[in-house]
Motif scaffolding. Sequence first.
Motif, PDB file in Angstrom:
ATOM      1  N   LYS A 164       0.841  -1.195   0.000  1.00 43.88           N
ATOM      2  CA  LYS A 164       0.000   0.000   0.000  1.00 43.88           C
ATOM      3  C   LYS A 164       0.873   1.240   0.000  1.00 43.88           C
ATOM      4  CE  LYS A 164      -3.898   0.371   2.269  1.00 43.88           C
ATOM      5  NZ  LYS A 164      -4.929   0.499   3.324  1.00 43.88           N
ATOM      6  N   CYS A 165       0.421   2.260  -0.703  1.00 46.93           N
ATOM      7  CA  CYS A 165       1.105   3.556  -0.728  1.00 46.93           C
ATOM      8  C   CYS A 165       0.160   4.598  -0.138  1.00 46.93           C
ATOM      9  CB  CYS A 165       1.484   3.924  -2.160  1.00 46.93           C
ATOM     10  SG  CYS A 165       2.348   5.507  -2.298  1.00 46.93           S
ATOM     11  N   ASN A 166       0.623   5.315   0.874  1.00 46.27           N
ATOM     12  CA  ASN A 166      -0.166   6.380   1.494  1.00 46.27           C
ATOM     13  C   ASN A 166       0.271   7.727   0.918  1.00 46.27           C
ATOM     14  OD1 ASN A 166      -1.534   4.599   3.316  1.00 46.27           O
ATOM     15  ND2 ASN A 166       0.331   4.548   4.539  1.00 46.27           N
ATOM     16  N   ILE A 167      -0.679   8.506   0.420  1.00 47.01           N
ATOM     17  CA  ILE A 167      -0.384   9.801  -0.187  1.00 47.01           C
ATOM     18  C   ILE A 167      -1.180  10.895   0.513  1.00 47.01           C
ATOM     19  CG2 ILE A 167      -0.450  11.191  -2.298  1.00 47.01           C
ATOM     20  CD1 ILE A 167      -0.345   8.627  -3.907  1.00 47.01           C
ATOM     21  N   SER A 173      -1.862  -0.599  -3.942  1.00 44.34           N
ATOM     22  CA  SER A 173      -3.077  -0.106  -3.318  1.00 44.34           C
ATOM     23  C   SER A 173      -2.790   1.294  -2.763  1.00 44.34           C
ATOM     24  CB  SER A 173      -3.483  -1.058  -2.191  1.00 44.34           C
ATOM     25  OG  SER A 173      -4.537  -0.517  -1.443  1.00 44.34           O
ATOM     26  N   LEU A 174      -3.765   2.203  -2.899  1.00 50.64           N
ATOM     27  CA  LEU A 174      -3.530   3.596  -2.501  1.00 50.64           C
ATOM     28  C   LEU A 174      -4.506   4.054  -1.426  1.00 50.64           C
ATOM     29  CD1 LEU A 174      -3.068   5.434  -5.951  1.00 50.64           C
ATOM     30  CD2 LEU A 174      -1.277   4.674  -4.389  1.00 50.64           C
ATOM     31  N   SER A 230      -8.618   4.196  -1.871  1.00 52.90           N
ATOM     32  CA  SER A 230      -9.509   5.021  -1.052  1.00 52.90           C
ATOM     33  C   SER A 230      -9.076   6.480  -1.156  1.00 52.90           C
ATOM     34  CB  SER A 230      -9.479   4.571   0.412  1.00 52.90           C
ATOM     35  OG  SER A 230      -8.227   4.856   1.004  1.00 52.90           O
ATOM     36  N   ILE A 231     -10.085   7.372  -1.254  1.00 54.10           N
ATOM     37  CA  ILE A 231      -9.819   8.810  -1.350  1.00 54.10           C
ATOM     38  C   ILE A 231     -10.623   9.520  -0.275  1.00 54.10           C
ATOM     39  CG2 ILE A 231      -9.806  10.849  -2.825  1.00 54.10           C
ATOM     40  CD1 ILE A 231      -9.947   9.052  -5.244  1.00 54.10           C
ATOM     41  N   ASP A 232      -9.939  10.361   0.487  1.00 54.69           N
ATOM     42  CA  ASP A 232     -10.597  11.153   1.520  1.00 54.69           C
ATOM     43  C   ASP A 232     -10.212  12.613   1.310  1.00 54.69           C
ATOM     44  OD1 ASP A 232     -12.111  11.814   3.683  1.00 54.69           O
ATOM     45  OD2 ASP A 232     -10.635  11.186   5.181  1.00 54.69           O
ATOM     46  N   SER A 233     -11.055  13.510   1.774  1.00 54.49           N
ATOM     47  CA  SER A 233     -10.779  14.944   1.692  1.00 54.49           C
ATOM     48  C   SER A 233     -10.957  15.549   3.077  1.00 54.49           C
ATOM     49  CB  SER A 233     -11.724  15.610   0.682  1.00 54.49           C
ATOM     50  OG  SER A 233     -11.484  16.998   0.603  1.00 54.49           O
TER      51      SER A 233
END
Length: 308
Positions: A226-229, A256-257, A286-289
């Motif tokens: 997994k890569c955390n951005i 996986s992101l 997964s995308i969060d704001s």
Amino acid sequence: SEQQSIPQGDPDSLAAAEKKERVKARWSLLRGALMGSSAAHEKGPATINKHSMNSFAGFQVLDRTVIQDIDEHAALLAKCHNSVPVNGGQDRGASSLWDFVQNSYTSKEGGQIQFITREVKRQQPQQSEQSFATSQSSMKSRVEALLSHRNHGVDNTGNVRVWDAEATLAGFLLSVLLSEEHNDVFDSDQDTSDSDNIMDLRSRMKNALCRNEESICADNGQGQEKCNILELGAGQAGLAGLAVASASNSLNNMKSLQLVLTDGHPKCVENNRFCSTLVPKREDISIDSQLLLWDSSAKGLEECQRIF
């Protein structure tokens, strides 16, 4: 009074005249921000625009096209996701306040990534086209925008437009993901150390975002890397982060992101949350704001720790 001409060969006088013109143009820009776009053009848009940051067309790394057809809006949104309809809920004024932009990047090898963002219209309706109530509301919104740094601790520039730096960063990231080789052609007069640093950066970014061949061959569907951005100051459309997330839908070698788009302005955060629903992505993306005022103060440290 008698008008004085500026001597053509006097550099000091020319510089003073240019400064005076620049000051007048910037006051006109401020007046336009308060009174509306029509007021800003009363004294000539060409004179004003050349002193505005909006006069720069950008490097155009991404091909960005406003989708004109409302039916196409709905069809594209329905195809990308089964989510909020364009004219539903808080988006009833979408056709007059928002643009839907098709962002596209094509690599030298022919690979292409596309994704859609919702962005504030660059050209808002003129005052003459607005009712009195709408005009008053617009004036209030413009004043709130100018006082954004007092109310939110950050200015309103992220809500004005999508700035070219964001599109350029998005294009750079996609060029890394879509190019198999890292030995792009550099200018012959470019410093060798700069070229080496760029190539090293590209290599490290590719390794951070993509799995190597061994891990792909050994993949059994469990324990994927997994890569955390975390994107700081994503603005209203988070192009860089969303570009990477969009690429995951086309490239099977990406990790996986977990992507978190952050900005200091709540309106940017809200629109990034909407834009993230437009991105076609894999299930393991997964995308969060989230709201984040990143600075060196104790409160800034607290906010960063909350995100992490």
